[in-house]
Enzyme design. Structure first.
Site, PDB file in Angstrom:
ATOM      1  N   LEU A 130     -13.848  -2.226  11.149  1.00 10.44           N
ATOM      2  CA  LEU A 130     -14.215  -2.019  10.011  1.00 10.44           C
ATOM      3  C   LEU A 130     -13.035  -2.253   8.763  1.00 10.44           C
ATOM      4  O   LEU A 130     -13.135  -1.501   8.058  1.00 10.44           O
ATOM      5  CB  LEU A 130     -14.362  -0.242  10.508  1.00 10.44           C
ATOM      6  CG  LEU A 130     -15.449   0.134  11.880  1.00 10.44           C
ATOM      7  CD1 LEU A 130     -15.116   1.591  11.297  1.00 10.44           C
ATOM      8  CD2 LEU A 130     -16.555  -0.297  10.629  1.00 10.44           C
ATOM      9  N   SER A 131     -12.056  -3.445   9.330  1.00 12.95           N
ATOM     10  CA  SER A 131     -10.845  -3.604   8.571  1.00 12.95           C
ATOM     11  C   SER A 131      -9.939  -2.324   7.736  1.00 12.95           C
ATOM     12  O   SER A 131      -9.681  -2.166   7.301  1.00 12.95           O
ATOM     13  CB  SER A 131     -11.339  -4.745   7.256  1.00 12.95           C
ATOM     14  OG  SER A 131     -10.564  -4.773   6.034  1.00 12.95           O
ATOM     15  N   SER A 132      -9.796  -2.124   9.292  1.00 10.32           N
ATOM     16  CA  SER A 132      -8.663  -0.550   9.409  1.00 10.32           C
ATOM     17  C   SER A 132      -7.115  -1.783   9.038  1.00 10.32           C
ATOM     18  O   SER A 132      -6.357  -0.534   7.943  1.00 10.32           O
ATOM     19  CB  SER A 132      -7.841  -0.593  10.387  1.00 10.32           C
ATOM     20  OG  SER A 132      -8.271  -0.948  11.515  1.00 10.32           O
ATOM     21  N   SER A 133      -7.490  -2.670   9.365  1.00 13.34           N
ATOM     22  CA  SER A 133      -5.639  -3.434   8.588  1.00 13.34           C
ATOM     23  C   SER A 133      -5.727  -3.395   7.022  1.00 13.34           C
ATOM     24  O   SER A 133      -4.974  -3.249   6.165  1.00 13.34           O
ATOM     25  CB  SER A 133      -6.258  -5.356   9.578  1.00 13.34           C
ATOM     26  OG  SER A 133      -7.057  -5.195   8.620  1.00 13.34           O
ATOM     27  N   ALA A 134      -6.911  -3.810   6.914  1.00 15.34           N
ATOM     28  CA  ALA A 134      -7.298  -4.005   5.019  1.00 15.34           C
ATOM     29  C   ALA A 134      -6.598  -2.977   4.588  1.00 15.34           C
ATOM     30  O   ALA A 134      -6.342  -2.605   3.606  1.00 15.34           O
ATOM     31  CB  ALA A 134      -8.461  -4.890   4.951  1.00 15.34           C
ATOM     32  N   ASP A 177     -12.887  -7.604   2.102  1.00 20.81           N
ATOM     33  CA  ASP A 177     -12.432  -6.069   2.808  1.00 20.81           C
ATOM     34  C   ASP A 177     -11.659  -5.404   1.736  1.00 20.81           C
ATOM     35  O   ASP A 177     -12.124  -4.037   1.754  1.00 20.81           O
ATOM     36  CB  ASP A 177     -11.675  -6.606   4.224  1.00 20.81           C
ATOM     37  CG  ASP A 177     -11.887  -7.198   5.075  1.00 20.81           C
ATOM     38  OD1 ASP A 177     -13.163  -6.835   4.747  1.00 20.81           O
ATOM     39  OD2 ASP A 177     -10.804  -7.730   5.812  1.00 20.81           O
TER      40      ASP A 177
END
Ligand code: GLA
Length: 397
Positions: A130-134, A177
């Site tokens: 879920l693109s927690s990093s972006a 993202d």
């Protein structure tokens, strides 16, 4: 509910004596991508949507250039000096590399005496899909830009985030993202032009049934930099270079630079692996184009079938998907009431998403969670299925 979470996050800094009115909170959503997988780094069209699961970063301006951040999800304190961005990777905690990357990517825009932040960060979900990093990267960029009075347009912000990921985190991602997290609007699907770094929010056609998004986390987190992601990107670029030679288009460098016809005429001269990557790309491009029309018409059933086809192509042509993700996709496709499903994000671990009718959503959620956990009892402790909705993009409150 969201207001409670924001207040809770504000409270994290309030306990250190910071007055409540000085504490700002960045609310940065996670994102899904129903169609257009692995197309963003090749200048293909993609569809994204922010969802109501968030990173929260509460912060106050520091008195100096220091950055100090604690995390609800990880131990230790992130501490670095914004005026000395060189060598940040080594001085920060492992979870802090996104803050360091944000500082480095912003360094040429910061004033001579930059101001740091004192902050506390919390993420709703583990990494993977879920693109927690972006989402966390954009929270740091927002907070640092805010305390330093940097005015950046949404597309500039996306470009800075992209530089942070490519140059400082080390993944050759595209803008999916960041654009989805910055540009999304609740109730809309974001149609992203990855070449122009621009986007358009598409309202759902009025004929559409009420729907929810089911997210199913396999229980397996992954760090994109350690997957086959970069290698696949290289194969796409190599395929594009070969097509450039075959078509005589010397300036072309991305798969998105070639027409359907050029692909049809020259595609079979690519080496088998590169041909598969390219086949995925051109298939996704036409699915996105069709998906945009279906979304505007409100035809979620046909839109969902495109999601299923997109996932099949991710498995057979782009060759992503762990055994858990592939099995989960089979469970989702076999579950009545699901319009469509596919891996979320890169498809090397993490989670899948599905479009489901609202009135059956909870029943479907519990069935899928139960079936997945019984298939993979070893992941039952961490795996879970939950329902989300679309949300607005990143904001400061
Ligand atoms: C990851 C990357 C994105 C995109 C997707 C696949 O999420 O961060 O840039 O390439 O994979 O569509």
């Amino acid at each position: 509910m969201l207001a409670d979470l924001i207040e809770r996050q504000r409270g994290k800094l309030a306990v250190y004596g910071h007055p409540a009115e000085a504490i700002r909170v960045v609310v940065s959503p996670y994102r899904i991508c129903p169609l257009g997988a692995h197309s963003d780094h090749q200048y293909g069209p993609v569809l994204g949507m922010a969802v109501n699961a968030h990173t929260f970063l509460s912060f106050v301006p520091a008195d100096s250039s220091e950055v100090r951040i604690t995390s609800e999800n990880y131990s230790g304190e992130l501490h670095f000096d914004l005026s000395a961005p060189e060598g940040l990777e080594s001085s920060s905690t492992p979870w802090g590399r996104y803050a360091a990357a944000a500082a480095q990517a912003l360094s040429d825009r910061l004033p001579a005496s930059p101001r740091g932040i004192i902050g506390s960060v919390a993420g709703a979900l583990p990494g993977g899909g879920l693109s927690s990093s972006a989402s966390v990267l954009l929270s740091y960029l927002y907070a640092l830009a805010e305390v330093n009075g940097l005015e950046m347009s949404p597309s500039e912000l996306v470009s800075v985030a992209l530089r942070a990921e490519r140059d400082h985190v080390g993944v050759s991602v595209g803008i999916l993202d960041h654009a989805a997290i910055v540009g999304s609007r609740k109730g809309h699907l974001l149609s992203i032009d990855t070449r122009e770094v621009s986007w358009q929010a598409l309202p759902l056609g009025s004929a559409a049934p009420d729907f929810r998004l089911l997210v199913v986390f396999t229980g397996i987190s992954r760090n994109l930099a350690k997957t086959g992601y970069n290698q696949r990107v290289k194969q796409c670029f190599s395929a594009a270079r070969r097509l450039a030679t075959l078509t005589g288009k010397a300036d072309a460098g991305h798969l998105g630079d070639f027409s359907e016809e050029e692909w049809r005429i020259h595609g079979d001269r690519l080496p088998p692996e590169e041909q598969r990557r390219a086949r995925h790309f051109y298939g996704e491009r036409s699915r996105v184009e069709r998906g945009i029309e279906l979304w505007k018409e409100g035809d979620l059933e046909t839109f969902g079938r495109l999601m299923n086809a997109s996932c099949e192509s991710s498995i057979s042509n782009y060759q992503t998907g762990s055994k858990e993700l592939i099995s989960l996709q089979n469970i989702l496709v076999d579950t009545p009431g699901i319009y469509g499903a596919r891996f979320s994000g890169a498809g090397f671990g993490g989670c899948s998403i599905a479009l489901v009718a609202t009135d059956e959503a909870e029943q479907i959620r519990s069935h899928v969670e139960h079936t997945f956990k019984s298939t993979f009892p070893q992941h039952a402790g961490r795996a879970r299925a939950f329902l989300v909705e679309s949300d607005d993009g990143v904001r400061i409150v």
